[in-house]
Design a protein around this motif. Structure first.
Motif, short mmCIF file in Angstrom:
data_model
loop_
_atom_site.label_atom_id
_atom_site.label_comp_id
_atom_site.label_asym_id
_atom_site.label_seq_id
_atom_site.Cartn_x
_atom_site.Cartn_y
_atom_site.Cartn_z
N ASP A 1 -44.49 -56.41 -30.29
CA ASP A 1 -43.41 -55.70 -30.83
C ASP A 1 -42.01 -56.12 -30.09
N ALA A 2 -42.33 -56.43 -28.82
CA ALA A 2 -40.85 -56.94 -28.01
C ALA A 2 -40.54 -58.29 -28.52
N ASN A 3 -41.71 -59.26 -28.90
CA ASN A 3 -41.40 -60.55 -29.36
C ASN A 3 -40.74 -60.51 -30.60
N ARG A 4 -41.35 -59.42 -31.53
CA ARG A 4 -40.91 -59.35 -32.78
C ARG A 4 -39.38 -59.04 -32.87
N GLU A 5 -38.87 -58.16 -32.01
CA GLU A 5 -37.64 -57.88 -31.85
C GLU A 5 -36.67 -58.95 -31.57
N SER A 6 -37.29 -59.75 -30.66
CA SER A 6 -36.59 -61.03 -30.11
C SER A 6 -36.48 -62.17 -31.27
N LEU A 7 -37.49 -62.05 -31.94
CA LEU A 7 -37.55 -63.31 -33.05
C LEU A 7 -36.55 -62.44 -34.35
N ASP A 8 -36.33 -61.40 -34.52
CA ASP A 8 -35.45 -60.84 -35.50
C ASP A 8 -34.10 -61.34 -35.10
N TYR A 9 -34.02 -61.09 -33.95
CA TYR A 9 -32.66 -61.23 -33.14
C TYR A 9 -31.98 -62.62 -33.09
N LEU A 10 -33.29 -63.50 -32.82
CA LEU A 10 -32.84 -65.13 -33.00
C LEU A 10 -32.37 -65.68 -34.35
N LYS A 11 -33.09 -65.12 -35.34
CA LYS A 11 -32.98 -65.43 -36.51
C LYS A 11 -31.70 -64.92 -37.21
N GLN A 12 -31.19 -63.90 -36.60
CA GLN A 12 -29.96 -63.50 -36.97
C GLN A 12 -28.71 -64.25 -36.39
N ILE A 13 -28.85 -64.63 -35.14
CA ILE A 13 -27.73 -65.53 -34.36
C ILE A 13 -27.97 -66.94 -34.21
N VAL A 14 -28.92 -67.40 -34.74
CA VAL A 14 -29.01 -68.79 -34.42
C VAL A 14 -27.88 -69.56 -35.08
N HIS A 15 -27.62 -68.92 -36.44
CA HIS A 15 -26.41 -69.80 -37.28
C HIS A 15 -25.17 -69.54 -36.63
N GLU A 16 -24.81 -68.71 -35.71
CA GLU A 16 -23.48 -68.57 -35.02
C GLU A 16 -23.25 -69.23 -33.85
N HIS A 17 -24.56 -69.80 -33.23
CA HIS A 17 -24.48 -70.50 -32.19
C HIS A 17 -24.88 -71.99 -32.32
N HIS A 18 -23.99 -72.93 -32.44
CA HIS A 18 -24.28 -74.34 -32.40
C HIS A 18 -25.15 -75.10 -31.45
N GLN A 19 -25.03 -74.37 -30.23
CA GLN A 19 -25.41 -74.95 -29.02
C GLN A 19 -27.12 -74.56 -28.96
N LEU A 20 -27.39 -73.61 -29.88
CA LEU A 20 -28.85 -73.06 -29.82
C LEU A 20 -29.57 -73.73 -31.07
N GLU A 21 -30.67 -74.18 -30.68
CA GLU A 21 -31.74 -74.62 -31.54
C GLU A 21 -33.14 -73.72 -31.24
N VAL A 22 -33.61 -73.20 -32.34
CA VAL A 22 -34.87 -72.53 -32.12
C VAL A 22 -35.63 -73.08 -33.24
N ARG A 23 -37.07 -73.37 -32.78
CA ARG A 23 -38.19 -73.56 -33.75
C ARG A 23 -39.34 -72.41 -33.25
N LEU A 24 -39.84 -71.87 -34.23
CA LEU A 24 -40.73 -71.09 -34.25
C LEU A 24 -42.05 -71.70 -34.82
N CYS A 25 -43.06 -71.61 -33.93
CA CYS A 25 -44.35 -71.79 -34.30
C CYS A 25 -45.27 -70.81 -35.01
N SER A 26 -45.70 -70.93 -36.28
CA SER A 26 -46.59 -69.87 -36.90
C SER A 26 -47.79 -70.20 -36.19
N LEU A 27 -48.52 -68.68 -35.97
CA LEU A 27 -49.77 -68.63 -35.37
C LEU A 27 -50.58 -69.29 -36.13
N SER A 28 -50.39 -69.32 -37.85
CA SER A 28 -51.50 -69.96 -38.63
C SER A 28 -51.42 -71.42 -38.12
#
Length: 178
Positions: free
Chosen positions: A110-137
């Motif tokens: 749950d805590a990670n899901r909340e953080s991931l949702d937050y990251l997905k929302q803000i990543v486009h606003e911060h040019h210095q932030l790059e996020v790569r999500l690795c799918s569990l599959s």
């Protein structure tokens, strides 16, 4: 002057090396093998400086010391991350430090899901932030590490969660080497 013996035995120094010290007049003996080993470890420490901390509770201060030291970039790999840690990373990104974050796309936590949702929302606003999500599959990221400015590495068993940084007993290695 302290004699260097071959195995710590005073008699060996006296008999084999011609040591002139009387047995009980010596403040201490230093084994030659121990001295050579210690000097080799010192040279290795200069060539590849590392600090190993086993069973340490609360790596939060060390983690934030790493973040505060960053001048250019921070690379992070972690399976889980807490939202407040994301906010601290954003503070560094806003000051011009490039942040690259590799995190698992684990929505079962749950805590990670909340953080991931937050990251997905803000990543486009911060040019210095790059996020790569690795799918569990695809692959499950279990490695944890923080690389700062290509010369400081913090790695270990800690997750970038409140519990991982403050409560759990962790093993960490700190390396300083370009």
């Amino acid at each position: 002057y302290t004699p260097l013996c071959w195995d710590g035995c005073q008699l060996c120094v006296i008999l084999e090396r011609g040591c002139s010290f009387i047995t009980y007049d010596q403040p201490f003996l230093i084994s030659l093998r121990l001295t050579i080993r210690s000097l080799k470890e010192m040279v290795n420490g200069l060539e590849d400086p590392k600090l190993l901390l086993h069973f340490i509770k609360g790596v939060k201060d060390i983690f934030y010391m790493f973040l505060n030291t960053a001048r250019s970039h921070i690379y992070i790999t972690t399976p889980w991350i807490s939202k407040n840690i994301v906010n601290n990373l954003l503070g560094k990104a806003d000051s011009g430090v490039t942040i690259r974050l590799l995190v698992s796309d684990d929505t079962n936590n749950d805590a990670n899901r909340e953080s991931l949702d937050y990251l997905k929302q803000i990543v486009h606003e911060h040019h210095q932030l790059e996020v790569r999500l690795c799918s569990l599959s695809e692959i499950f990221i279990h490695a944890k590490g923080v690389m700062v400015d290509d010369c400081m590495l913090l790695e270990g068993s800690f997750n970038l969660t409140n519990r991982g940084l403050e409560e759990n007993v962790e093993n960490i290695t700190i390396s300083f080497s370009p």
